[in-house]
Design a protein around this motif. Structure first.
Motif, PDB file in Angstrom:
ATOM      1  N   LEU A   1       0.852  -1.186   0.000  1.00 39.48           N
ATOM      2  CA  LEU A   1       0.000   0.000   0.000  1.00 39.48           C
ATOM      3  C   LEU A   1       0.889   1.237   0.000  1.00 39.48           C
ATOM      4  CD1 LEU A   1      -2.486  -1.165   2.783  1.00 39.48           C
ATOM      5  CD2 LEU A   1      -2.732  -1.449   0.316  1.00 39.48           C
ATOM      6  N   LEU A   2       0.754   2.078  -1.036  1.00 36.28           N
ATOM      7  CA  LEU A   2       1.562   3.288  -1.143  1.00 36.28           C
ATOM      8  C   LEU A   2       0.701   4.499  -0.821  1.00 36.28           C
ATOM      9  CD1 LEU A   2       3.188   1.153  -2.679  1.00 36.28           C
ATOM     10  CD2 LEU A   2       3.863   2.910  -4.307  1.00 36.28           C
ATOM     11  N   SER A   3       1.162   5.343   0.083  1.00 27.63           N
ATOM     12  CA  SER A   3       0.409   6.537   0.458  1.00 27.63           C
ATOM     13  C   SER A   3       1.350   7.580   1.041  1.00 27.63           C
ATOM     14  CB  SER A   3      -0.681   6.199   1.479  1.00 27.63           C
ATOM     15  OG  SER A   3      -1.311   7.369   1.956  1.00 27.63           O
ATOM     16  N   ASP A   4       1.152   8.831   0.613  1.00 27.36           N
ATOM     17  CA  ASP A   4       1.924   9.925   1.213  1.00 27.36           C
ATOM     18  C   ASP A   4       1.038  10.790   2.109  1.00 27.36           C
ATOM     19  OD1 ASP A   4       0.378  11.186  -0.638  1.00 27.36           O
ATOM     20  OD2 ASP A   4       2.018  12.061  -1.788  1.00 27.36           O
ATOM     21  N   ASN A   5      -0.151  10.275   2.428  1.00 29.14           N
ATOM     22  CA  ASN A   5      -1.068  10.985   3.320  1.00 29.14           C
ATOM     23  C   ASN A   5      -0.716  10.627   4.764  1.00 29.14           C
ATOM     24  OD1 ASN A   5      -3.227  12.006   4.794  1.00 29.14           O
ATOM     25  ND2 ASN A   5      -4.743  11.484   3.231  1.00 29.14           N
ATOM     26  N   ASP A   6      -0.252  11.611   5.518  1.00 33.21           N
ATOM     27  CA  ASP A   6       0.202  11.365   6.887  1.00 33.21           C
ATOM     28  C   ASP A   6      -0.862  11.657   7.945  1.00 33.21           C
ATOM     29  OD1 ASP A   6       2.749  10.615   6.020  1.00 33.21           O
ATOM     30  OD2 ASP A   6       3.403  12.706   5.911  1.00 33.21           O
ATOM     31  N   SER A   7      -2.113  11.885   7.525  1.00 34.20           N
ATOM     32  CA  SER A   7      -3.145  12.201   8.510  1.00 34.20           C
ATOM     33  C   SER A   7      -3.424  10.985   9.400  1.00 34.20           C
ATOM     34  CB  SER A   7      -4.439  12.629   7.807  1.00 34.20           C
ATOM     35  OG  SER A   7      -5.036  11.534   7.153  1.00 34.20           O
ATOM     36  N   ASP A   8      -3.923  11.251  10.596  1.00 33.66           N
ATOM     37  CA  ASP A   8      -4.195  10.177  11.556  1.00 33.66           C
ATOM     38  C   ASP A   8      -5.224   9.195  11.006  1.00 33.66           C
ATOM     39  OD1 ASP A   8      -2.407  11.277  13.320  1.00 33.66           O
ATOM     40  OD2 ASP A   8      -3.926  12.351  14.488  1.00 33.66           O
ATOM     41  N   ILE A   9      -6.276   9.716  10.341  1.00 36.93           N
ATOM     42  CA  ILE A   9      -7.334   8.850   9.815  1.00 36.93           C
ATOM     43  C   ILE A   9      -6.778   7.941   8.724  1.00 36.93           C
ATOM     44  CG2 ILE A   9      -9.451   8.823   8.445  1.00 36.93           C
ATOM     45  CD1 ILE A   9     -10.471  11.145  10.003  1.00 36.93           C
TER      46      ILE A   9
ATOM     47  N   ARG B   1      -3.701   6.919   8.313  1.00 41.33           N
ATOM     48  CA  ARG B   1      -2.835   5.896   8.915  1.00 41.33           C
ATOM     49  C   ARG B   1      -3.672   4.816   9.612  1.00 41.33           C
ATOM     50  NH1 ARG B   1       0.648  10.308  10.463  1.00 41.33           N
ATOM     51  NH2 ARG B   1      -0.307  10.300  12.535  1.00 41.33           N
ATOM     52  N   GLU B   2      -4.749   5.244  10.294  1.00 42.44           N
ATOM     53  CA  GLU B   2      -5.597   4.293  11.002  1.00 42.44           C
ATOM     54  C   GLU B   2      -6.286   3.344  10.023  1.00 42.44           C
ATOM     55  OE1 GLU B   2      -9.311   4.271  14.217  1.00 42.44           O
ATOM     56  OE2 GLU B   2      -8.791   6.098  13.135  1.00 42.44           O
ATOM     57  N   ARG B   3      -6.785   3.897   8.911  1.00 45.10           N
ATOM     58  CA  ARG B   3      -7.490   3.076   7.931  1.00 45.10           C
ATOM     59  C   ARG B   3      -6.562   2.027   7.320  1.00 45.10           C
ATOM     60  NH1 ARG B   3      -8.735   5.277   3.606  1.00 45.10           N
ATOM     61  NH2 ARG B   3     -10.630   4.155   3.067  1.00 45.10           N
ATOM     62  N   LEU B   4      -5.383   2.444   6.911  1.00 42.25           N
ATOM     63  CA  LEU B   4      -4.462   1.508   6.277  1.00 42.25           C
ATOM     64  C   LEU B   4      -3.946   0.476   7.275  1.00 42.25           C
ATOM     65  CD1 LEU B   4      -2.455   3.827   3.847  1.00 42.25           C
ATOM     66  CD2 LEU B   4      -4.494   2.459   3.404  1.00 42.25           C
ATOM     67  N   ALA B   5      -3.810   0.893   8.531  1.00 38.11           N
ATOM     68  CA  ALA B   5      -3.374  -0.053   9.557  1.00 38.11           C
ATOM     69  C   ALA B   5      -4.425  -1.144   9.757  1.00 38.11           C
ATOM     70  CB  ALA B   5      -3.101   0.677  10.867  1.00 38.11           C
ATOM     71  N   VAL B   6      -5.715  -0.781   9.673  1.00 36.46           N
ATOM     72  CA  VAL B   6      -6.788  -1.774   9.791  1.00 36.46           C
ATOM     73  C   VAL B   6      -6.639  -2.830   8.702  1.00 36.46           C
ATOM     74  CG1 VAL B   6      -9.277  -2.135   9.493  1.00 36.46           C
ATOM     75  CG2 VAL B   6      -8.455  -0.291  10.953  1.00 36.46           C
ATOM     76  N   LEU B   7      -6.365  -2.396   7.475  1.00 39.75           N
ATOM     77  CA  LEU B   7      -6.207  -3.333   6.371  1.00 39.75           C
ATOM     78  C   LEU B   7      -4.949  -4.173   6.547  1.00 39.75           C
ATOM     79  CD1 LEU B   7      -7.734  -3.854   3.606  1.00 39.75           C
ATOM     80  CD2 LEU B   7      -5.759  -2.738   2.573  1.00 39.75           C
ATOM     81  N   LYS B   8      -3.870  -3.530   6.974  1.00 39.88           N
ATOM     82  CA  LYS B   8      -2.590  -4.241   7.144  1.00 39.88           C
ATOM     83  C   LYS B   8      -2.714  -5.364   8.171  1.00 39.88           C
ATOM     84  CE  LYS B   8       2.259  -3.381   8.414  1.00 39.88           C
ATOM     85  NZ  LYS B   8       2.315  -4.377   9.504  1.00 39.88           N
ATOM     86  N   ASN B   9      -3.465  -5.123   9.214  1.00 44.18           N
ATOM     87  CA  ASN B   9      -3.513  -6.057  10.336  1.00 44.18           C
ATOM     88  C   ASN B   9      -4.741  -6.961  10.334  1.00 44.18           C
ATOM     89  OD1 ASN B   9      -1.123  -4.899  11.400  1.00 44.18           O
ATOM     90  ND2 ASN B   9      -2.326  -3.242  12.333  1.00 44.18           N
ATOM     91  N   ASN B  10      -5.545  -6.922   9.250  1.00 46.72           N
ATOM     92  CA  ASN B  10      -6.804  -7.663   9.245  1.00 46.72           C
ATOM     93  C   ASN B  10      -7.034  -8.306   7.887  1.00 46.72           C
ATOM     94  OD1 ASN B  10      -9.465  -8.526   9.755  1.00 46.72           O
ATOM     95  ND2 ASN B  10      -9.793  -6.795  11.124  1.00 46.72           N
ATOM     96  N   SER B  11      -7.405  -9.565   7.870  1.00 47.64           N
ATOM     97  CA  SER B  11      -7.704 -10.256   6.612  1.00 47.64           C
ATOM     98  C   SER B  11      -9.179 -10.632   6.489  1.00 47.64           C
ATOM     99  CB  SER B  11      -6.846 -11.530   6.502  1.00 47.64           C
ATOM    100  OG  SER B  11      -7.128 -12.413   7.580  1.00 47.64           O
ATOM    101  N   ASP B  12      -9.992 -10.258   7.487  1.00 51.84           N
ATOM    102  CA  ASP B  12     -11.425 -10.564   7.493  1.00 51.84           C
ATOM    103  C   ASP B  12     -12.181  -9.435   6.791  1.00 51.84           C
ATOM    104  OD1 ASP B  12     -14.086 -11.032   7.991  1.00 51.84           O
ATOM    105  OD2 ASP B  12     -13.819 -11.535  10.102  1.00 51.84           O
ATOM    106  N   GLY B  13     -12.707  -9.727   5.597  1.00 57.12           N
ATOM    107  CA  GLY B  13     -13.398  -8.702   4.820  1.00 57.12           C
ATOM    108  C   GLY B  13     -14.607  -8.131   5.520  1.00 57.12           C
TER     109      GLY B  13
END
Length: 668
Positions: A570-578, A580-592
């Motif tokens: 996942l490539l992103s240059d958006n450093d906002s808290d939201i 980062r939180e959204r991408l972290a959810v995807l990174k750490n979760n495989s349940d659709g």
């Protein structure tokens, strides 16, 4: 009421409104603001967070036109207090003619990264002396042609006085649920005194709109339970024998789904069911079992897919597991002679099942005794298209499948015309996908690693959000990305795929990728639904923060379909808290489904029956911000209205009128 009856609305200005879908004064009242400008206070650009939207008062010092990589842009040097910053407008050269040294109000998004200092990208602006007479919170409307914000605000204020907005919700229910008058909500939306006014008005209007849509679905669904005409003779022993043909054991979820479908076949009502499951959960095997049950009972079946490649894949699978039956593939590219042969076979019953694209929907495709219709990737087909196929048989059962458990699908099903079966487990053979968030400093290393993987016979997807770059210069177009990748990896064979290609070309590119004529595929989200490519083990998603989480999960599901470890970057240059939180959810979760639930909480019901890829809310609601609770409130009120002691005649009429006005959007 005609627009030209309003003061200052000439015939020429009326045409500009028409281009925005506004043809009457009532349409004008329903022209929702796309934003709100709070003039009660201005901000400091030097204290603003990256990517936040702010209003600032500043002094423009000088303006210049520039060009970069074939793109024109206007740059203004500005001063706020003792500090200097830049404002930049991409692809808007006319801005230079409207800006001059002096005091201005700017409203736009702050870019504050890479140590380059603060800047504003594509801000709207007004001279300070023009807005000194304006106060409070101003609605900002979409514009067309020569229309200005002032002209639209004036027209809307007049229309509000002339148009009588009446709620379709029975008055006792309005009182029970504490709903404010609908006319008052529109007045507050267009003339808010506070953010509370905006939020309350948006929710009240959303409740009204969803109430009418829910009610329309109730009316339609109430007439939709049709008595069964086709009696299936397939036995439980037959089903067990068929399941033994697969080289893997069905999961509990798959077995339960098969049980519900067979139960539907034996019920007195026809089946209209959604089979929903995460990517790779084995829905196709369940659907093939349903097809087998129909064929074993002496009937015909049809399987509809959105792309030729996927339809061909389904046909190959059916032929593999149903060798005793005549299964054919039908699409627009099928030769004329073969089409005649298939159509004749379907009509006389010698062709037992057909897998195809929209070609199956053609009027000259007739069946002898069609009893089952399966729609793969249901979100790509509307109610009208499903109906066109089921009407080719008498009392057809319908099974639609979706691997996209997104808020849009969940919301539609919540009060739609489908019963729901959900498969939660994944087969043990399904590969886990390692997901990483890649920063710019690691980008070159990632490309070099992917280049090494292609030499080992692996394949990769590179996905960007847009066919064309954006005006802010922060999103690369798919063709620009292809050029950059070809320079970075000159020995790698790249293919290109995007939505502006015709269906035939898209299918050709996808087939070539599957046949390993390309090592990598550079694409937009059109690959979100596609064919299985077992050697595709790498998914790279650019500007990942611009996608919905469920869509990211669906894209990620394109890999991990073989026996080799797969990766998603996942490539992103958006450093906002939201972000980062959204991408972290995807990174750490495989349940659709868990991801979809988080997405629902974050974004709301959203595009529950709008267009794909755009992420827009339904046309009439696209600029409203409202909580998910509005949907549930609307359903509760609708349940009360249809079960209570109210005269529902007028409600039914209003609901169906709303449905008719939106049916092209709903059905397609």
């Amino acid at each position: 009421m005609k627009l030209t009856e309003l003061k200052y609305v000439s015939e020429a200005r009326e045409k500009q409104f028409n281009k925005m879908g506004v043809f009457s004064q009532e349409d004008l009242v329903r022209l929702y603001p796309r934003d709100f400008l709070d003039l009660t206070r201005t901000n400091s650009i030097f204290e603003a967070y990256h990517n936040s939207k702010i209003l600032i008062a500043c002094e423009v010092l000088n303006v210049e036109n520039n060009r970069y990589a074939r793109r024109p842009y206007v740059k203004a040097l500005c001063r706020q207090g003792e500090g200097l910053f830049q404002a930049i407008w991409f692809n808007q050269p006319y801005v230079a003619t409207k800006l001059s040294p002096g005091e201005f109000l700017f409203y736009g998004r702050v870019q504050n990264k890479y140590g380059m200092g603060a800047s504003l990208v594509n801000p709207t602006f007004e001279k300070c002396d023009k807005v000194r007479n304006l106060q409070g919170i101003l609605p900002v409307y979409p514009l067309s042609g020569t229309l200005t914000q002032g002209a639209v605000r004036t027209a809307v204020r007049q229309a509000l006085k002339n148009v009588n907005i009446v709620s379709a919700i029975p008055l006792p229910l309005q009182r029970k649920y504490g709903l404010s008058p609908l006319k008052e909500a529109y007045e507050k939306l267009h003339n808010p005194l506070s953010q509370r006014d905006i939020d309350g008005a948006s929710e009240r209007i959303a409740v009204e709109e969803y109430f009418l849509l829910v009610s329309a679905f109730k009316v339609i669904k109430g007439d939709g339970e049709i008595a069964r005409l086709n009696n299936y003779s397939v036995t439980d022993e037959n089903i067990r024998e068929f399941l033994s043909r697969f080289p893997f054991g069905f999961t509990d979820g798959q077995k339960s789904a098969v049980g519900e479908i067979i139960s539907d076949f034996r019920s007195p009502k026809i089946m209209n069911r959604l089979l929903q499951g995460d990517v790779g959960c084995g829905k196709t095997a369940v659907a093939m079992t349903a097809v087998y049950a129909a064929l074993k009972s002496g009937y015909q079946a049809a399987m509809l897919a959105p792309t030729e490649v996927l339809a061909r894949q389904n046909a190959e699978q059916l032929k593999k597991y149903l060798p005793e039956y005549n299964v054919r593939f039908l699409s627009g590219s099928t030769t004329a002679a073969e089409k005649r042969e298939i159509k004749a076979g379907l009509k006389d019953g010698t062709v037992n099942a057909v897998c195809g694209t929209h070609a199956v929907l053609q009027k000259d495709v007739a069946f002898k005794n069609l009893s089952l219709v399966v729609c793969d990737e249901q979100q790509r087909f509307g109610v009208a298209q499903r109906s066109a196929l089921t009407e080719k048989g008498d009392g057809c059962d319908c099974l639609v499948m979706s691997a996209t458990p997104i808020p849009r699908t969940l919301s539609l099903v919540f009060y739609g015309d489908l019963d729901v079966t959900t498969i939660k487990e994944k087969p043990r053979s399904r590969q886990d996908i390692s997901t990483s968030i890649i920063k710019e400093s690691r980008y070159s290393d990632m490309l070099n690693w992917i280049g090494g993987e292609t030499k080992r016979g692996r394949q990769a997807y590179f996905v960007c959000p847009k066919i064309e770059g954006d005006d802010e210069g922060t999103v690369m177009s798919v063709t620009e990305l292809l050029e950059d990748l070809q320079k970075a990896l000159p020995t790698v064979r790249f293919g290109l795929l995007h939505g502006k290609m015709n269906d035939k070309k898209k299918d050709e590119v996808m087939a070539a990728f599957k046949n390993k004529e390309y090592d990598c595929l550079v694409s937009t989200t059109v690959i979100e639904v596609g064919v299985d490519v077992p050697d595709a083990t790498v998914m790279v998603i650019y500007n990942a923060d611009r996608f919905g989480l469920s869509q990211l999960h669906q894209l990620r599901g394109r890999v991990g379909r073989g026996s080799v470890k797969s990766y998603c970057f996942l490539l992103s240059d958006n450093d906002s808290d939201i972000a980062r939180e959204r991408l972290a959810v995807l990174k750490n979760n495989s349940d659709g489904f868990a991801i979809a639930e988080f997405d629902l909480k974050l974004r709301g019901g959203g595009d529950f029956m709008g267009t794909r890829q755009s992420g827009r809310i339904l046309t009439e609601l696209k600029n409203l911000r409202f909580p998910v609770s509005a949907v549930f409130t609307a359903k509760a009120i609708s349940d009360d209205a249809f079960s209570g002691a109210f005269d529902t005649t007028a409600l039914r009429r209003a609901a169906l009128q709303k449905y008719d006005s939106l049916k092209d959007v709903i059905l397609n």
